[in-house]
Design an enzyme around this catalytic site. Structure first.
Site, short mmCIF file in Angstrom:
data_model
loop_
_atom_site.label_atom_id
_atom_site.label_comp_id
_atom_site.label_asym_id
_atom_site.label_seq_id
_atom_site.Cartn_x
_atom_site.Cartn_y
_atom_site.Cartn_z
N HIS A 1 -7.37 2.61 -2.56
CA HIS A 1 -6.75 2.63 -1.23
C HIS A 1 -5.86 1.40 -1.04
O HIS A 1 -4.67 1.53 -0.69
CB HIS A 1 -7.85 2.65 -0.17
CG HIS A 1 -7.34 2.66 1.24
ND1 HIS A 1 -7.24 3.81 1.98
CD2 HIS A 1 -6.90 1.66 2.05
CE1 HIS A 1 -6.76 3.52 3.18
NE2 HIS A 1 -6.54 2.21 3.24
N GLU A 2 -6.41 0.23 -1.31
CA GLU A 2 -5.64 -1.00 -1.11
C GLU A 2 -4.53 -1.13 -2.16
O GLU A 2 -3.47 -1.68 -1.87
CB GLU A 2 -6.56 -2.22 -1.17
CG GLU A 2 -7.67 -2.22 -0.12
CD GLU A 2 -7.15 -2.10 1.30
OE1 GLU A 2 -5.99 -2.49 1.55
OE2 GLU A 2 -7.90 -1.60 2.17
N HIS B 1 -1.47 0.54 -0.81
CA HIS B 1 -0.73 -0.36 0.09
C HIS B 1 0.07 -1.38 -0.70
O HIS B 1 1.25 -1.63 -0.43
CB HIS B 1 -1.71 -1.10 1.01
CG HIS B 1 -2.37 -0.26 2.05
ND1 HIS B 1 -1.67 0.61 2.86
CD2 HIS B 1 -3.67 -0.16 2.45
CE1 HIS B 1 -2.50 1.20 3.70
NE2 HIS B 1 -3.72 0.75 3.47
#
Length: 418
Positions: A18-19, A22
């Site tokens: 997820h990170e 980003h």
């Protein structure tokens, strides 16, 4: 111990991917990413690479990517400050020492009259001889405060300076990567476990069940049950399930030889009022690349649909908050799933990944969906929301989210241990 290991691996992977979404999209947009963190709280481990500090922190409750320009800089250099300067080979200031200048004897001390670390990138001030001088800052210069170096963030490297589309992409990339992970995991699952085939063929035999005792083998083709012709797995199981405790006559085709087998269907209780007949055979499976690819996408879509339906029922009051599971509940469920085997754990990881993606896209403060909502409002209004007001909304939202986590965790504890 196995449960703890499974939780660490699964949640670590979900948060990391997820990170990472980003991080990668933000970097491609030219945003300076100061930190990539797994967990919150005190730092356990860290290393620096390509302008970013990668950290693992104590509390495994998520993660974050800290982008320049999202929050005010911690160190502000104001007129009147005495700072030490060091230069690079291009004759540009590469280091600004805010304090502890004695530890940098090679630096040149300057009393600041004016400094701009975002736009024009210069510093002007008085040297030790009282002469006024001006110097250009390198775009990757660092300021050192308490021996901690922090790279400056020119305006074109800050999150807030990027277009609406670039910022939205950087925020959306996190949840999007959770959906991508779910698809990949489910493709792998289908490639290893195979996909069910609707054929009246024995895909496997369960131990100590009627089929094993009757001598059936993997690969046997069932052509008839009690004289009724069957052509599919569904045809066969529908007949067997209605014959709980009854004797069955099966016509079996094995390597071009046909023979009959008699056995009694075992009764299996589904509910207090419903039972079905079983003989202990598993459905046949096949492994194809196209089937695995299709399974990955279709199952991810099915999981997303079910989760959205559940959220809708929660909003309309058809579900209560007691039905939600928090960190303790998910830990407990993960332990139960881990006991079922590696492949079942893979499916569970895919479900959690889809769930994380959807939850983060909800238009709530402190979540990615809330940040996307503010970016959308900016696109409609033609100007950004006041950063301080937006920050306050996210802060309050985060506090309420933590209260919800505490409440759900308390329910988990009551449900499991009391």
């Amino acid at each position: 111990m196995n449960t703890l290991l499974a939780v660490i691996v699964i949640f670590g992977a979900l948060v990391f991917i997820h990170e990472w979404g980003h991080l990668i999209v933000a970097k491609r947009a030219g945003i300076l990413c100061r930190e990539f963190a797994i967990g919150f709280g005190p730092k356990l481990f860290s290393f620096d690479r390509n302008e970013t500090t990668y950290t693992i922190r104590l509390l495994p409750l998520g993660g974050y990517v800290r982008m320049a320009g999202e929050d005010p800089e911690l160190v502000q250099i104001r007129p009147g400050y005495e700072v030490g300067l060091e230069w690079n080979s291009d004759d540009k200031v590469s280091k600004i020492i805010v304090n502890n200048k004695s530890k940098h004897p090679e630096c040149r001390v300057l009393q600041v009259e004016e400094i701009d670390m975002e736009d024009k990138l210069f510093i002007r001030g008085y040297n030790e001889d009282g002469e006024l001088e001006s110097h250009t800052l390198d775009s990757k210069a660092v300021y050192i405060h308490d021996e901690k170096a922090t790279q400056i963030a020119p305006l074109d490297r800050q999150f807030r300076s990027k277009t609406v589309g670039q910022r939205a992409a950087a925020i959306f990339a996190g949840p999007a990567m959770n959906f991508v992970l779910a698809v990949v995991v489910l493709i792998f699952y289908a490639a290893v476990a195979g996909l069910p085939v609707d054929e009246a063929r024995v895909g496997g035999i369960q131990e100590d069940m009627p089929a094993e005792e009757a001598g059936l083998e993997t690969g046997d083709q069932i052509t008839a049950v009690n004289g009724e012709q069957v052509e599919s797995w569904q045809d066969m199981t529908e007949i067997i399930q209605t014959q709980a405790g009854e004797e069955l006559d099966l016509e079996v085709l094995r390597e071009e030889e046909t023979f009959s087998v008699s056995l009694t269907a075992e009764e299996r209780q589904l509910t207090e009022e419903e039972s079905v007949g079983v003989i202990g055979v598993l459905a046949p499976t096949e492994r194809t690349l196209t089937g695995a690819l299709a399974f990955g996408f279709t199952e991810t879509y099915q999981y997303a649909t079910l989760i959205l339906e559940a959220l809708g029922m929660l909003v309309t009051g058809q579900f209560s908050l007691d039905a939600l599971a928090g960190p303790v509940g998910i830990y407990n469920y993960t332990g139960e799933v881990a006991a079922m085997g590696f492949l079942v754990l893979f499916q569970w990881a895919a479900i959690l990944s889809v769930n994380l993606g959807i939850i983060n896209l909800l238009p709530l403060p402190a979540l990615d969906g809330g940040r996307l909502l503010f970016i959308g409002l900016e696109a409609v209004r033609g100007k950004p929301i006041d950063p301080q007001k937006e920050g306050m909304v996210h802060f309050i939202g985060f506090a309420l989210l933590m209260l919800l986590v505490i409440a759900v965790t308390w329910n988990d504890i009551n449900r499991i241990f009391m």
